[in-house]
Design an enzyme around this catalytic site. Structure first.
Site, PDB file in Angstrom:
ATOM      1  N   HIS A  71     -12.787 -34.509  -1.090  1.00  0.00           N
ATOM      2  CA  HIS A  71     -12.050 -36.521  -0.783  1.00  0.00           C
ATOM      3  C   HIS A  71     -12.717 -36.285   0.168  1.00  0.00           C
ATOM      4  O   HIS A  71     -12.579 -35.984   1.094  1.00  0.00           O
ATOM      5  CB  HIS A  71     -10.502 -35.463  -0.853  1.00  0.00           C
ATOM      6  CG  HIS A  71      -9.882 -35.135  -1.990  1.00  0.00           C
ATOM      7  ND1 HIS A  71      -8.759 -35.333  -3.322  1.00  0.00           N
ATOM      8  CD2 HIS A  71     -10.259 -33.841  -2.930  1.00  0.00           C
ATOM      9  CE1 HIS A  71      -8.094 -34.611  -3.623  1.00  0.00           C
ATOM     10  NE2 HIS A  71      -9.360 -33.951  -3.643  1.00  0.00           N
ATOM     11  N   LYS A  73     -12.344 -27.643   4.687  1.00  0.00           N
ATOM     12  CA  LYS A  73     -11.603 -29.319   5.163  1.00  0.00           C
ATOM     13  C   LYS A  73     -12.763 -28.756   6.326  1.00  0.00           C
ATOM     14  O   LYS A  73     -12.903 -28.270   7.515  1.00  0.00           O
ATOM     15  CB  LYS A  73     -10.847 -30.179   4.508  1.00  0.00           C
ATOM     16  CG  LYS A  73      -9.640 -29.360   5.647  1.00  0.00           C
ATOM     17  CD  LYS A  73      -8.839 -29.886   5.568  1.00  0.00           C
ATOM     18  CE  LYS A  73      -7.334 -29.366   6.584  1.00  0.00           C
ATOM     19  NZ  LYS A  73      -6.211 -29.612   6.819  1.00  0.00           N
TER      20      LYS A  73
END
Length: 668
Positions: free
Chosen positions: A542, A496
């Site tokens: 996401h 991420k």
RNA sequence: GCCCCAAUAGCUCAGUGGUAGAGCGCAGUCUUGGUAAGACUGAGGUCCCGGGAUCGAUUCCCGGUUGGGGCUCCA
């Protein structure tokens, strides 16, 4: 008859008498507090070895400040043990802007104690105490620290000694064990601590530019299972002026505090009746928030996102499938038990169901994807929602709007083919940065959380990790922003990238996060039909941009100190007539602005003119329009801006245009 | 969740073992002519909630709620 050694001083070769100390070498530089010897910080009192590379370190450079603060921590601990002989020492490291020291004491420190401790410290400092370094072996260290159970633990005695707490590195952790002694003018050792050092040559360098700031509880080694110690926070600076500037900085942060401004500007509140960590938004706050949402929404639509709406609550199965009930259960609100029926004996005749408030939006968005078969032509599919989620945060962690139990994420989930991953990630990060810039934020930093070498921790193919990581890294590099890579911090299913911003007064906030996830598509068995007719699994990204809309609004409040740019300001224009006869004239101008969509209002109350100016100023309204005789005669108005500057007799039409343009261009 | 601190008018805060005050804000009246406070009058309080000791508690003690500073955790 003395021997000479050669060293490198500040990069230049030079020779010294053997046995020369830093104290002697830097005797004529009063601001030098330690020296860097071959890259390590040393006490000045140490002898400089042959062939060393030596540089002086000044009290006002970052490492010098660290030393100053660490030494001040020692003086504080000495003062505490003077006043409270039974206090046992925890650790006492320097931290940003100061230091702390932990103590095990019978009863917590009172505000009064803090003052006494400060006084005792000043006394110690005035005594010209020195700090003396002693190299000891484990046995000797153990002997000297016999009365300090926590120090013994750091030395490896007792339980739990293997896991080093953060900050413990300042106590032990070098190649050798050292004890530092506070030595008074007579040469007597008056206080000692296990410590790696280095320290100031003399406590008088602390002068009076220090303060004991506050007391708080803290677990030994940061573990809840450990005893709770009493922590004293302090600060120290090279000069009294620096200390004053620091305190002024704190005061400024307090003035900008969104909790304070939120109340003063009537933006939002946390009614006790609603519950802890749940905010309500008043009309003015709702304007700010609404403008934020509206602007973001337009940008999202332009960037190919589709907005969706989903409920706040769902049956437990959904979160079982997503895995949240397994791994995230502690942070979820307890279930609502529904539909259970019982007979007169209390026997269950119909099985009930558990419903949970959603802690995340992803499962809902996945259901939208999974509602029908998908083609590769539909990807990437970008679903966005301002989705309100509820998390059962521990009561002690709640903080204003920045840490709450119910908040709205500007959430998006992107379903992509593996071959689209890299390009899509690039787009997302660019989009995030561009949108944040629209809000006047400029100072960004990126943090890449990657997997590390421990292969077994991570799921997914080598190729997937490779391309996902590469995509994140490329986009980080291309952004030109400062970024750091943190191996091992990735989620087990994917890397991420987090984005941090620095606000107008230098505070850092974690905002956006972009996370690659093949795991949830797997759990929900998501598919699409590829060009060759085969069934393939999409990868999910996401992405939250503001993170939490409430928190982002709070950050903006603090960033702008409540003085929002015109496009976000709850009231954009206030008309103030110089005196009552001009009410009607100005009302017409205000009406013109309203017809152009400007949030404008006329101040026709009974206050006198200067008072109305003051009130508008306190409300931080961007444009104050004033009209008196001079203005009315020339069909004009006068501007008064937030900074107090003014521009008189601007023709009305021009004034209207200027205001409208400023708002449209999102200028300040 | 744990440690400590706090809670009095809409806001900021004084104060007290004998049921309470200021400034600002609010309302009303008189005012209003150029860039940060016009004057006067008035309304407004279950002193966070529940229990206890006391003749009597807003004040002392205990429990809770909410907030704050930390630890831990995190958007």
């Amino acid at each position: 008859m003395s021997e000479h050694i050669s060293i490198t001083l500040n990069g230049a070769p030079t020779t010294l008498e053997a046995g020369t100390t830093g104290t002697a070498l830097f005797a004529d530089s009063a601001s030098t507090v330690v020296m860097r010897v071959d890259g390590e910080l040393w006490d000045l009192a140490r002898q400089i070895p042959a062939d060393a590379e030596v540089q002086p370190v000044s009290i006002s450079e970052p490492e010098g400040l660290d030393v100053l603060r660490h030494s001040t921590a020692h003086v504080m601990a000495q003062a505490v043990q003077q006043l409270f002989p039974d206090a046992k020492l925890g650790i006492g490291p320097y931290i940003t802007d100061g230091f702390y020291f932990d103590f095990d004491v019978e009863s917590p420190f009172t505000p009064d104690d803090l003052k006494k401790i400060e006084k005792a410290m000043q006394k110690i400092i005035n005594q010209n105490q020195t700090f003396e370094r002693e190299v000891v072996d484990l046995q000797e260290a153990t002997r000297q620290m016999a009365d300090e159970p926590y120090k013994l633990e750091l030395l490896g005695h007792g339980q739990g000694a293997d896991s080093m707490a953060e900050g413990a590195g300042v106590e032990v952790g070098g190649d050798v064990i050292t004890v530092y002694h506070n030595v008074d003018r007579t040469g007597e050792r008056v206080w000692s601590d296990l410590c790696r050092g280095p320290h100031l040559p003399n406590a008088k360098l602390i002068t009076n530019a220090f303060a004991v700031m506050r007391a708080a509880g803290a677990y030994w080694r940061g573990q809840e299972s450990n005893p709770q110690l009493q922590r004293l926070y302090g600060t120290a600076w090279p000069t009294k002026d620096d200390l004053k500037a620091y305190k002024e900085r704190l005061a400024e942060a307090e003035r900008r505090d969104h909790r304070r401004l939120g109340k003063e500007l009537d933006l939002f509140s946390f009614p006790e009746e609603v519950g802890s960590g749940l905010s309500v938004w008043h009309p003015k706050g709702a304007v700010v928030r609404g403008e934020m949402e509206q602007h973001a929404r337009r940008r999202h639509l332009e960037a190919g996102y589709s907005y969706v709406y989903t409920p706040h609550i769902s049956k437990s199965d959904l979160f079982a499938t997503s895995g949240h009930l397994g791994t995230y259960a502690e942070d979820m609100w307890p279930p609502i038990h529904m539909d259970e029926e019982r007979d007169e004996q209390g026997q269950v005749t119909k099985q009930g169901q558990d419903y949970y408030l959603k802690p995340m939006n992803c499962p809902m968005h996945i259901l939208i994807y999974a509602e029908r078969g998908r083609s590769y032509r539909e990807l990437p599919m970008r679903l966005a929602e301002n989705g309100t989620v509820y998390r059962n945060e521990r009561s002690g962690t709640l903080h204003g709007l920045t840490r709450v139990r119910g908040f709205t994420q500007d959430d998006a989930h992107l379903f992509v083919r593996e071959d689209q991953l890299e390009e899509e990630i690039t787009k997302v990060v660019d989009f995030v940065l561009s949108l944040l810039r629209d809000f006047g934020l400029e100072d960004f930093e990126l943090e890449l959380s990657l997997r590390d070498e421990q292969q077994e921790k991570w799921i997914g193919s080598e190729q997937y990790w490779e391309s996902a990581t590469q995509a994140l890294r490329n986009v980080a590099v291309a952004s030109g922003l400062k970024y750091t890579e943190i191996p091992g911090e990735a989620a087990f299913y994917g890397p991420k990238i987090d984005l941090k911003i620095t606000d107008a007064i230098g505070r850092k906030w974690q905002l956006s996060t972009v996370q690659v996830d093949p795991n949830l598509p797997e759990r929900f068995d998501l598919e699409y039909t590829a060009a060759d007719g085969s069934r393939q699994r999409p990868i999910m990204i996401h992405r939250a941009l503001f993170g939490s809309i409430e928190r982002f609004a709070a950050i903006l409040v603090e960033h702008y100190a409540g003085a929002f740019p015109a496009w976000l300001a709850p009231v954009q224009v206030r008309g103030i007539p110089v005196a009552e006869p001009f009410n009607d004239y100005l009302a017409e101008v205000i009406e013109k602005l309203k017809r152009r969509g400007v949030r404008a209002e006329l101040e026709d109350g009974t206050d006198r003119f200067p008072k109305k100016i003051r009130t508008a100023s306190k409300e931080k309204i961007p444009f104050v329009l004033i009209a008196g005789g001079d203005d009315a005669e020339s069909d004009a108005v006068s501007f008064r801006f937030r900074d107090g500057s003014q521009e008189n007799q601007v023709p009305v039409d021009e004034a209207v245009e200027r205001i409208v343009r400023t708002i449209e261009d999102r200028e300040v």
